[in-house]
Design an enzyme around this catalytic site. Sequence first.
Site, PDB file in Angstrom:
ATOM      1  N   GLN A 126      94.979 -39.172  14.902  1.00 28.13           N
ATOM      2  CA  GLN A 126      94.734 -38.345  16.066  1.00 28.13           C
ATOM      3  C   GLN A 126      95.010 -39.310  17.291  1.00 28.13           C
ATOM      4  O   GLN A 126      94.425 -40.358  17.372  1.00 28.13           O
ATOM      5  CB  GLN A 126      93.185 -38.123  16.092  1.00 28.13           C
ATOM      6  CG  GLN A 126      92.596 -37.212  17.190  1.00 28.13           C
ATOM      7  CD  GLN A 126      91.026 -37.542  17.102  1.00 28.13           C
ATOM      8  OE1 GLN A 126      90.583 -38.567  17.000  1.00 28.13           O
ATOM      9  NE2 GLN A 126      90.448 -36.488  17.706  1.00 28.13           N
ATOM     10  N   GLY A 127      95.756 -38.698  18.412  1.00 26.41           N
ATOM     11  CA  GLY A 127      96.152 -39.540  19.521  1.00 26.41           C
ATOM     12  C   GLY A 127      95.386 -39.087  20.769  1.00 26.41           C
ATOM     13  O   GLY A 127      96.029 -38.407  21.425  1.00 26.41           O
ATOM     14  N   TYR A 128      94.127 -39.528  20.876  1.00 26.25           N
ATOM     15  CA  TYR A 128      93.339 -39.020  22.085  1.00 26.25           C
ATOM     16  C   TYR A 128      93.145 -40.270  22.722  1.00 26.25           C
ATOM     17  O   TYR A 128      93.401 -40.467  24.031  1.00 26.25           O
ATOM     18  CB  TYR A 128      91.958 -38.492  21.490  1.00 26.25           C
ATOM     19  CG  TYR A 128      92.175 -36.671  21.239  1.00 26.25           C
ATOM     20  CD1 TYR A 128      93.012 -36.300  20.812  1.00 26.25           C
ATOM     21  CD2 TYR A 128      90.762 -36.184  21.346  1.00 26.25           C
ATOM     22  CE1 TYR A 128      93.229 -34.896  20.463  1.00 26.25           C
ATOM     23  CE2 TYR A 128      90.780 -34.956  21.129  1.00 26.25           C
ATOM     24  CZ  TYR A 128      91.991 -34.255  20.796  1.00 26.25           C
ATOM     25  OH  TYR A 128      92.036 -32.785  20.314  1.00 26.25           O
ATOM     26  N   SER A 129      92.109 -41.178  22.229  1.00 28.10           N
ATOM     27  CA  SER A 129      91.799 -42.081  23.235  1.00 28.10           C
ATOM     28  C   SER A 129      92.954 -43.139  23.716  1.00 28.10           C
ATOM     29  O   SER A 129      93.709 -43.370  22.998  1.00 28.10           O
ATOM     30  CB  SER A 129      90.867 -42.969  22.569  1.00 28.10           C
ATOM     31  OG  SER A 129      89.622 -42.397  21.997  1.00 28.10           O
ATOM     32  N   GLU A 244      85.193 -31.470  15.146  1.00 32.23           N
ATOM     33  CA  GLU A 244      85.144 -32.756  14.579  1.00 32.23           C
ATOM     34  C   GLU A 244      83.495 -33.076  14.467  1.00 32.23           C
ATOM     35  O   GLU A 244      83.132 -33.785  13.587  1.00 32.23           O
ATOM     36  CB  GLU A 244      85.712 -33.844  16.045  1.00 32.23           C
ATOM     37  CG  GLU A 244      85.570 -35.027  15.342  1.00 32.23           C
ATOM     38  CD  GLU A 244      86.094 -36.186  16.393  1.00 32.23           C
ATOM     39  OE1 GLU A 244      85.961 -37.235  16.133  1.00 32.23           O
ATOM     40  OE2 GLU A 244      86.445 -35.949  17.527  1.00 32.23           O
ATOM     41  N   SER A 382      80.567 -40.760  22.405  1.00 27.49           N
ATOM     42  CA  SER A 382      79.758 -41.836  22.306  1.00 27.49           C
ATOM     43  C   SER A 382      78.165 -41.161  22.269  1.00 27.49           C
ATOM     44  O   SER A 382      78.048 -40.094  22.654  1.00 27.49           O
ATOM     45  CB  SER A 382      79.535 -42.832  23.241  1.00 27.49           C
ATOM     46  OG  SER A 382      79.080 -42.434  24.565  1.00 27.49           O
ATOM     47  N   ASN A 383      77.081 -41.759  21.914  1.00 28.77           N
ATOM     48  CA  ASN A 383      75.682 -41.254  21.774  1.00 28.77           C
ATOM     49  C   ASN A 383      75.153 -40.874  23.495  1.00 28.77           C
ATOM     50  O   ASN A 383      74.400 -40.111  23.667  1.00 28.77           O
ATOM     51  CB  ASN A 383      74.737 -42.005  21.115  1.00 28.77           C
ATOM     52  CG  ASN A 383      74.798 -41.719  19.559  1.00 28.77           C
ATOM     53  OD1 ASN A 383      75.959 -41.270  19.128  1.00 28.77           O
ATOM     54  ND2 ASN A 383      74.113 -42.275  18.654  1.00 28.77           N
ATOM     55  N   GLU A 384      75.832 -41.908  24.161  1.00 26.62           N
ATOM     56  CA  GLU A 384      75.423 -41.855  25.595  1.00 26.62           C
ATOM     57  C   GLU A 384      75.932 -40.276  26.022  1.00 26.62           C
ATOM     58  O   GLU A 384      75.300 -39.641  26.935  1.00 26.62           O
ATOM     59  CB  GLU A 384      76.137 -42.832  26.516  1.00 26.62           C
ATOM     60  CG  GLU A 384      75.422 -44.080  26.357  1.00 26.62           C
ATOM     61  CD  GLU A 384      75.561 -44.696  24.914  1.00 26.62           C
ATOM     62  OE1 GLU A 384      76.584 -44.417  24.164  1.00 26.62           O
ATOM     63  OE2 GLU A 384      74.732 -45.720  24.413  1.00 26.62           O
TER      64      GLU A 384
END
Lengths: 399, 383
Positions: A126-129, A244, A382-384
């Site tokens: 996966q090329g996301y971040s 996801e 992230s959880n945030e």
Amino acid sequence: MDLSYSPEEERFRAEVRQFLEQKLPAEMSEAMRLGRSIGKEGHDRWHAILNEQGWLAPNWPVQFGGCAWNAVQRHIFEEECCRAHAPRIVPFGLSMLAPVLQKFGSKAQQDHYLPRILSGEDWWCQGYSEPGAGSDLASLKTRAVREGDHYVVNGQKTWTTLGQYANWIFCLVRTDPDAKQQQGISFLLIDMDTPGIEVRPIILLDGTHEVNEIWFTDVKVPVENLVGEENKGWTYAKYLLTHERTNIAGVGFSRAGLEAVKRMARAQMHRGRPLIENPHFAARLAQAEIDLMAMATTNLRIISRAAAGQAPGVESSMLKVKGTEIRQEINDLARRAAGVYAMPFASEAVESGNEPGLGPEGSEAVAAQYFNNRKLSIFGGSNEIQKNIIAKVKLGGRA
Amino acid sequence: MNFELTEERQMLQDSLRRFLRDHQKALQASTLLGAGGEEGARGFDAEIWRKLSELGVIGALFSEADGGFGGQGFDLTTVFEELGRAGAVEPVLDTGVLCGSLIADLGNKDQRAFLADLIEGNLQLALAHGEANSRYDLAQVEALAKTSADAIVLSGRKAVVVNAEAADVLLVSAREDGASGAEEGISLFLVPRGTAGLSLRGYPLMAGGRAAEVDLDEVHLPLSARLGERGQAHEALLRARARSEVALAAETLGAMETAVDLTKEYLGTRQQFGRPIGTFQALQHRMAQMLIELEQARSAVINAAGHLESPSTAERDLQIAAARNLIGRAGRLIAEEAIQMHGGIAMTQEYELAHFAKRIIMADHRFGDTDTQLERFIDLSAA
């Protein structure tokens, strides 16, 4: 209100359990239970076993080779797999890209790529971040410029999980730099063998190589590798992210983890008694278990609604936060249970099972898992970010 | 009341901080020496060790009577807070404090000659005491020592002996009387590297440095190898542990300071959604909590160090249990929050935060974890 599974669901569970007893290789299950790596070969082997059974793609529609299980069946399958210490199915092709191709891909793309995902011929990553686009994914900068019948891609992706094994990558790229952030993004399929692609390993804090940086320098990608429409990639990406988040609660992982902690705490002596009888340790363990019991039911509530055709909403964000908190707490308990034997860094020889471990059974991986699973609250939104979503939905637009 | 360091300690702190800052690259490299090293490797930088001893870092751990110029609680904390801030993996704790204390306490005139070598940086030591079933209990010793007319024979196994491969001499505990769990009957012996029957299975540690499983297969020693009185080592082990725990608490505090500093800096520079992430109130409050916990930890270390020489060992041990329990909790919060607020970058071996997080968390596995310290505190307060 009825908390029990139906007779058909119980029959299904028995069928899954029997399959796992017969087909899951014992050494693979053992390696997973002890937190050892099974490598690409191990993943490929398990992938092939499931494919032969026709159970590789529970979430795919039947016409593409899926098994058309409902959400409850998928949950039972996942639960049984965790209970048997089966390897995790590598999700990038099967659960992330495939649903996007099935919904937005061309007939040609579906016919070409989907069978190759099932056969294991293609390993997707996966090329996301990007280095500057983490939680703020829409600020991604990798550029794709159209030149005739191909795009030219330049930029850098990061945190690419198991990219070292992949021969294909699905990428979010910026095709319109002038449009508002989310609107200039496209979804491209890129052959990793194309000239100009470089994969660089990132070694994680526990010494493992599971993620990579991927650099693109003037990489030529045929236009037929565009999924859907140009500049609509964000819509597809969001669709993918909802996939996801299936099994996001990780109930099965937590249950297996809790069992491992208990096993170790029964064997470890503390002040002349088994550690599991120690009131301080027992209290921590009990609290984690209490939290897990409630979360498992939250998970089932959402699954049962999904099985009835309702799409999960903000609840999946809640499950991600609670699920990762519980898993991380269990990792913390495991390292405590191991005592001084949490300190060694398991060598490759021990990791691969070629040398005996040092401490009590299962202790060699606990510290590495504790540190490695800090990622759970960071990746996949992230959880945030999850809390922002919860607040935004529940507080009415004020995030 | 005065919470300032003495002028001497202030000078030591300044010079040590300067030295560690100037050698940051070498220190960072040495964190990986254990992992990359061959079996039998040292796991630390011998050059850094030599320079630390030249700076007086080891001398500061001993009283004048023992050939040093310090040796008190605040001498230990001054040194170890700096080592912790720099993430140093050099075995000052094991060689200097843990083993050094035992030799200073129990050694006869000949054995005390080791102290001069130690202070000059020419000696490495390791304490082979814990066993597979002892967890954090000092009295659980099953290894045996049998004495004949002219020799002592050791047999048994020792677990996770930090710095064992580098050690010129191992301090090995073994039982001469009583059952495992009895405080009476434990003796210590000096076992030089290479003694027949002594074998090590070495490995790297998660937070840097190395340790080994030590096998004692009929290790023959002269009668002069016993350190202290026959069967009477338990109290000295308690004292050495107390000193080591004060040092380790301070080292962890130092590592926590660095984790907080790195996070503060990152919040100010990392841009997401068009602004530094430190401008989000949700993160600001969490940073504030980390700073509050850090000050709690600092005071807990002061409490422990201030009571290290207390005439009451119960009071000493209660203060130490309190400090290590608090640091166990505050340390976990700071390490985990520092990683979380950094995001993915903190998960990499390359970025320095990872090493500090590991130092903080893995310190909880030495001498007694957070729960064990709580238990000790409860027992001592009830007594």
